[in-house]
Motif scaffolding. Structure first.
Motif, PDB file in Angstrom:
ATOM      1  N   ALA A 133       0.836  -1.208   0.000  1.00  0.00           N
ATOM      2  CA  ALA A 133       0.000   0.000   0.000  1.00  0.00           C
ATOM      3  C   ALA A 133       0.865   1.249   0.000  1.00  0.00           C
ATOM      4  CB  ALA A 133      -0.928  -0.005   1.210  1.00  0.00           C
ATOM      5  N   GLY A 134       1.887   1.275   0.845  1.00  0.00           N
ATOM      6  CA  GLY A 134       2.758   2.447   0.914  1.00  0.00           C
ATOM      7  C   GLY A 134       3.492   2.691  -0.385  1.00  0.00           C
ATOM      8  N   LEU A 135       4.042   1.634  -0.980  1.00  0.00           N
ATOM      9  CA  LEU A 135       4.779   1.784  -2.233  1.00  0.00           C
ATOM     10  C   LEU A 135       3.850   2.159  -3.381  1.00  0.00           C
ATOM     11  CD1 LEU A 135       7.203  -1.238  -1.816  1.00  0.00           C
ATOM     12  CD2 LEU A 135       7.805   1.180  -1.671  1.00  0.00           C
ATOM     13  N   ASN A 136       2.657   1.571  -3.406  1.00  0.00           N
ATOM     14  CA  ASN A 136       1.710   1.903  -4.470  1.00  0.00           C
ATOM     15  C   ASN A 136       1.207   3.340  -4.378  1.00  0.00           C
ATOM     16  OD1 ASN A 136       1.836  -0.564  -5.746  1.00  0.00           O
ATOM     17  ND2 ASN A 136       0.014  -1.406  -4.767  1.00  0.00           N
ATOM     18  N   LEU A 137       1.198   3.888  -3.166  1.00  0.00           N
ATOM     19  CA  LEU A 137       0.759   5.277  -2.989  1.00  0.00           C
ATOM     20  C   LEU A 137       1.867   6.284  -3.297  1.00  0.00           C
ATOM     21  CD1 LEU A 137      -1.464   5.000   0.216  1.00  0.00           C
ATOM     22  CD2 LEU A 137      -2.220   5.587  -2.095  1.00  0.00           C
ATOM     23  N   GLY A 138       3.079   5.791  -3.563  1.00  0.00           N
ATOM     24  CA  GLY A 138       4.134   6.701  -4.006  1.00  0.00           C
ATOM     25  C   GLY A 138       5.334   6.811  -3.101  1.00  0.00           C
TER      26      GLY A 138
END
Length: 223
Positions: A89-94
């Motif tokens: 989630a953190g990586l996908n959010l940028g």
């Protein structure tokens, strides 16, 4: 490098602020997530270290909002949420990197340097400009083949100038990069540090562009 640390754990926040500061970073520390976007809007940071479980506003919501606003600020998530779904989630959010607690300080520093190199386009730890070589991992500096010992503040100034090699960097930009909110800044402090840096390198390597700022000069030089 000027870093915004967002961490509500007082012991960890103190430890990271002191450790990063000792390694030559200017570190501003917030404990409330609701203050982050205002701080990013009104200051120029080189990196954000972001916890996820925060009072005021959740770290993932902050990350989502900053990226929705197209803020290109490099962000490393530092959190106790170690589940794969949270990392994804953190990586996908940028987020540019994700570090689960507990972690070693040395690993955090290595990840900061790795993200900095990736963002700046430098693949190696050695940054070269004219007669100067700077190892960003060890903070060792060579000028005309000679090792130079720099103070923490002198290294910060040199690093800020190297981040824009050959470009003019204003006094305000340098000041913002090397001093955090708690620093007491004398009116001529920056000039004093630059004078000492020139003495250790070369008086001609750092050029004063009157009314504009300072720039590194890639020309044949001698001490």
């Amino acid at each position: 490098m000027r870093i915004l640390l967002v961490e509500d754990d007082v012991m960890m926040g103190n430890s990271l602020q002191k450790g990063l500061g000792a390694n030559g970073h200017a570190v501003d520390w917030l404990q409330d997530g609701s203050l982050v976007e205002g701080a990013v809007q009104s200051n120029t940071f080189d990196m954000l270290l972001l916890d996820l479980s925060l009072p005021g506003s959740d770290g993932l919501d902050i990350l989502r909002s900053l990226r929705a606003a197209r803020k290109r600020l490099p962000i490393i998530v530092i959190t106790a949420r170690a589940d794969v779904k949270d990392r994804i989630a953190g990586l996908n959010l940028g987020a540019d990197d994700y570090l689960a607690k507990p972690f070693s300080f040395e690993e955090l520093e290595a990840r900061i340097r790795a993200v900095e190199r990736r963002i700046s386009g430098f693949a190696e730890t050695i940054v070269r400009f004219g007669p100067l070589n700077c190892n960003t991992a060890t903070r060792e500096v060579e000028f005309l083949g000679e090792k130079i010992n720099l103070s923490s503040r002198e290294y910060q100034i040199l690093s800020a100038l190297l981040s824009r090699p050959g470009a003019i960097v204003s006094k305000a930009q340098l000041t913002e990069k090397i001093y955090d909110w708690d620093s007491e800044i004398d009116s001529n402090a920056l000039e004093v540090h630059i004078h000492r840096l020139r003495q250790k390198l070369s008086t001609k390597f750092i050029r004063t562009v009157r009314g504009l700022g300072y720039q590194l000069v890639d020309e044949p030089l001698q001490k």
